[in-house]
Design a protein around this motif. Structure first.
Motif, mmCIF file in Angstrom:
data_model
loop_
_atom_site.group_PDB
_atom_site.id
_atom_site.type_symbol
_atom_site.label_atom_id
_atom_site.label_comp_id
_atom_site.label_asym_id
_atom_site.label_seq_id
_atom_site.Cartn_x
_atom_site.Cartn_y
_atom_site.Cartn_z
ATOM 1 N N PHE A 1 -9.187 -6.644 -11.970
ATOM 2 C CA PHE A 1 -9.416 -5.520 -11.086
ATOM 3 C C PHE A 1 -10.655 -4.795 -11.565
ATOM 4 C CE2 PHE A 1 -6.245 -4.305 -14.222
ATOM 5 C CZ PHE A 1 -6.838 -3.202 -14.817
ATOM 6 N N THR B 1 0.848 -1.198 0.000
ATOM 7 C CA THR B 1 0.000 0.000 0.000
ATOM 8 C C THR B 1 0.881 1.245 0.000
ATOM 9 O OG1 THR B 1 -0.150 0.030 2.420
ATOM 10 C CG2 THR B 1 -1.869 -1.180 1.227
ATOM 11 N N ASN C 1 1.523 -6.582 -11.219
ATOM 12 C CA ASN C 1 0.425 -7.236 -10.510
ATOM 13 C C ASN C 1 -0.806 -6.344 -10.507
ATOM 14 O OD1 ASN C 1 -0.131 -5.897 -8.014
ATOM 15 N ND2 ASN C 1 1.524 -6.953 -6.984
ATOM 16 N N ARG D 1 -4.674 -0.047 -7.372
ATOM 17 C CA ARG D 1 -4.390 1.053 -6.445
ATOM 18 C C ARG D 1 -4.092 2.358 -7.175
ATOM 19 N NH1 ARG D 1 -0.964 -2.593 -4.161
ATOM 20 N NH2 ARG D 1 -1.962 -3.784 -2.530
ATOM 21 N N GLU E 1 -3.028 -5.792 -8.346
ATOM 22 C CA GLU E 1 -3.292 -4.977 -7.151
ATOM 23 C C GLU E 1 -2.639 -3.605 -7.272
ATOM 24 O OE1 GLU E 1 -2.150 -7.198 -3.700
ATOM 25 O OE2 GLU E 1 -3.435 -8.887 -4.258
ATOM 26 N N SER E 2 -1.415 -3.556 -7.797
ATOM 27 C CA SER E 2 -0.753 -2.258 -7.946
ATOM 28 C C SER E 2 -1.471 -1.415 -8.992
ATOM 29 C CB SER E 2 0.727 -2.419 -8.276
ATOM 30 O OG SER E 2 0.915 -3.096 -9.493
#
Length: 188
Positions: free
Chosen positions: A119, A73, A89, A95, A91-92
């Protein structure tokens, strides 16, 4: 690394006056920062986990750096025209979507575990694009050599170890150290 990252940014379009965020502080992320500055980006942020690499990012063209937690994070700037993901990835990428301007671009250089994106695309602005990078080193070879001849950088900013071919196994182990970045293998 230099030719790959340059070709990806050049193919992404005109960076002049654009705000760029780079996710990843390894040799690839640092190269993206260097080339984004060279190509005229107005502001460059590098997001990473290692202080010594983030300090190098500032020397190589970044205006700001953001420390990522162990969990991945971070809270950095907002309103980027281009976000370059060197981590690979979803998730990055997810974000970074709320940080993207309308008509912004997510440029994915890192290779994830799958070629599927997983995502929520609605996290970003209404209009944005997702581009999987396809480096073309051959197309920029002469151009990059010309730039490096006229604007020589310091290879020590990227290469932290020189390893003889005889010591390559120990060298690979050394690359796992936090202060390591990239190794040069000497064959003689």
């Amino acid at each position: 690394t230099w030719k790959e990252t340059y070709s990806v940014l050049r193919d992404a379009g005109d960076l002049a006056g654009k705000a760029v965020s780079i996710l990843g502080d390894g040799a690839v992320g640092l190269s993206f920062a260097y080339w984004a500055r060279f190509l005229g980006a107005s502001s460059i942020e590098v997001v990473g986990k290692r202080d010594f690499r983030l300090e190098r990012a500032l020397r190589l063209g970044a205006d700001s750096v953001v420390r990522m937690t162990r969990e991945g994070t971070y809270s950095g700037g907002r309103d980027f025209d281009v976000v370059v993901d060197t981590i690979g990835n979803d998730e990055s990428v997810a974000r970074s979507l709320p940080r993207l301007r309308d008509y912004g671009q997510i440029l994915v250089y890192g290779i994830g575990s799958t070629f599927e994106t997983r995502f929520d695309r609605s996290l970003g602005p209404v209009r944005w694009s997702y581009v999987q990078a396809n480096p073309n080193e051959a197309a920029v070879h002469d151009e990059v050599l010309g730039v490096l001849k006229s604007h020589p950088g310091n290879p020590a900013d990227w290469v932290t170890e020189t390893i003889s071919i005889d010591g390559i196994l120990a060298g690979f182990k050394h690359l796992e150290e936090p202060a390591s970045l990239k190794a040069l293998i000497r064959f003689s």
